[in-house]
Write a protein that holds these residues in place. Structure first.
Motif, PDB file in Angstrom:
ATOM      1  N   ASP A 257       0.811  -1.222   0.000  1.00 46.09           N
ATOM      2  CA  ASP A 257       0.000   0.000   0.000  1.00 46.09           C
ATOM      3  C   ASP A 257       0.850   1.282   0.000  1.00 46.09           C
ATOM      4  N   ASP A 259       2.362   5.039  -0.502  1.00 44.68           N
ATOM      5  CA  ASP A 259       1.789   6.392  -0.446  1.00 44.68           C
ATOM      6  C   ASP A 259       1.937   7.108  -1.778  1.00 44.68           C
ATOM      7  N   LYS A 290      -3.380   3.357  -1.542  1.00 45.35           N
ATOM      8  CA  LYS A 290      -3.457   4.745  -1.075  1.00 45.35           C
ATOM      9  C   LYS A 290      -2.989   5.735  -2.138  1.00 45.35           C
ATOM     10  N   ARG A 293      -5.743   6.134  -4.630  1.00 47.06           N
ATOM     11  CA  ARG A 293      -6.895   6.817  -4.031  1.00 47.06           C
ATOM     12  C   ARG A 293      -6.628   8.311  -3.873  1.00 47.06           C
ATOM     13  N   ASP A 294      -5.387   8.647  -3.500  1.00 50.67           N
ATOM     14  CA  ASP A 294      -5.024  10.049  -3.277  1.00 50.67           C
ATOM     15  C   ASP A 294      -4.474  10.727  -4.526  1.00 50.67           C
TER      16      ASP A 294
END
Length: 329
Positions: A257, A259, A290, A293-294
């Motif tokens: 996951d 960043d 993540k 998603r971001d």
């Protein structure tokens, strides 16, 4: 498997990226000029930094080469080494380059000698070079064959950023451009300092997990300078538990996951027409990551990022800016 990975990465380099191999060796200490002069000194002071010939050095293969004088006709069979030579002010000495050399602009107009894996021997001989420079992708049997033709062939195989800077200094010494080489390395060290200073106070919990995809389905682990760049930039390479160049484990990336996802810009799938970031975003289950998603899927110039030459610290800066935009403006 390792052989397959090397060949794939060599192809990757052949389209202007870079790679792996053993670090270059500096010239023998007794043959190095001893006086360190700042770049702004007079011509007389600069002359104290002149290379003393004959000069004997060892390249990354351990091969000894002796130069009676500074090379006047240089063939570069690697985009990264071409960038180094031009950055040292040797563009007028470069008489031919590989088919993939596209930077700086002047390199595009130079005669071509073929690919980086197996350049054309006849094309090289036609240039009557007194130095041939090969990069990480030049095959060992090709190097041996070129040397059998009485050509002075040096191969550079950097693994870490320090190797890249040592290669620059080595080429500067061989070509009697030591002052220019030292100035260039000094600027690169300053670039590194700007990045490392910007991220040095990051707390462990603030460090971002980074996934880098340099070519479709391939990432990088320990032992290569791209992994080192991620660390210098304050990131945590989620593939650092692997060694060298590795095929992507899609399940592992989802589990880790990250960043931030970094990818090499400029690649398009020949069958689908998709760009690399589109491919990354469409993978099964990756919408839960993540970084996706971001919207932290960020492309970096593949040449600047991956060629082990003078622009590698620019690649470091762009990488750090992508990971921590608030720290590097």
């Amino acid at each position: 498997m390792k052989r397959c990975m090397f060949l794939l990465f060599s192809l990757f380099v052949a389209i202007s990226l870079a790679g792996c191999g053993e670090g270059s060796q500096p010239a023998k200490q007794s043959e190095q000029a001893s006086t360190q002069q700042p770049p702004s000194q007079s011509t007389e002071a600069k002359s104290e930094k002149a290379t003393s010939y004959p000069l004997t050095i060892k390249d990354s293969t351990g091969q000894e080469l002796t130069f009676a004088k500074a090379p006047e006709r240089i063939v570069s069979a690697s985009p990264a080494e071409t960038e180094i030579l031009f950055a040292l002010g040797l563009g007028d000495k470069v008489v031919a380059v590989s088919d993939y050399d596209d930077y700086p602009e002047e390199a595009k107009s130079k005669p071509k000698v073929g690919g980086v894996l197996s350049p054309n021997e006849e094309a090289i001989l036609a240039q009557s070079p007194d130095l041939v420079v090969g990069g990480i992708s030049m095959k060992e049997d090709v190097v041996t064959k070129l040397r059998s033709l009485d050509l002075q062939v040096i191969t550079l195989r950097p693994k870490v950023v320090q190797d890249i800077m040592e290669n620059i200094l080595l080429l500067g010494q061989i070509t009697d451009h030591q002052v220019q080489a030292e100035e260039l390395v000094s600027r690169m060290k300053a670039d590194i300092g700007k990045v490392t200073d910007a991220v040095k106070d990051l707390k462990p919990e603030e460090k971002k997990k980074v996934y880098l995809e340099f070519s479709a389905g391939w990432t990088v682990g320990k032992g290569e300078f791209l992994d080192e760049l991620i660390t210098m930039a304050g990131g945590i390479n989620i593939a650092s538990d692997t060694q060298g160049w590795n095929p992507v484990s899609e399940e592992k990336i989802v589990k880790e996951d990250p960043d931030v996802i970094l990818f090499a810009q400029g690649f398009t799938d020949e069958k689908t027409g998709e760009t690399l970031d589109q491919t990354i975003r469409k993978r099964s289950g990756w919408d839960k990551i993540k970084a996706i998603r971001d919207n932290q899927v960020i492309g970096l110039d593949h040449n600047i990022l991956s060629r082990p030459g003078p622009r590698i610290t620019q690649g470091l800066y762009e990488m750090a800016k992508a990971i921590y935009p608030e720290r590097l403006k």
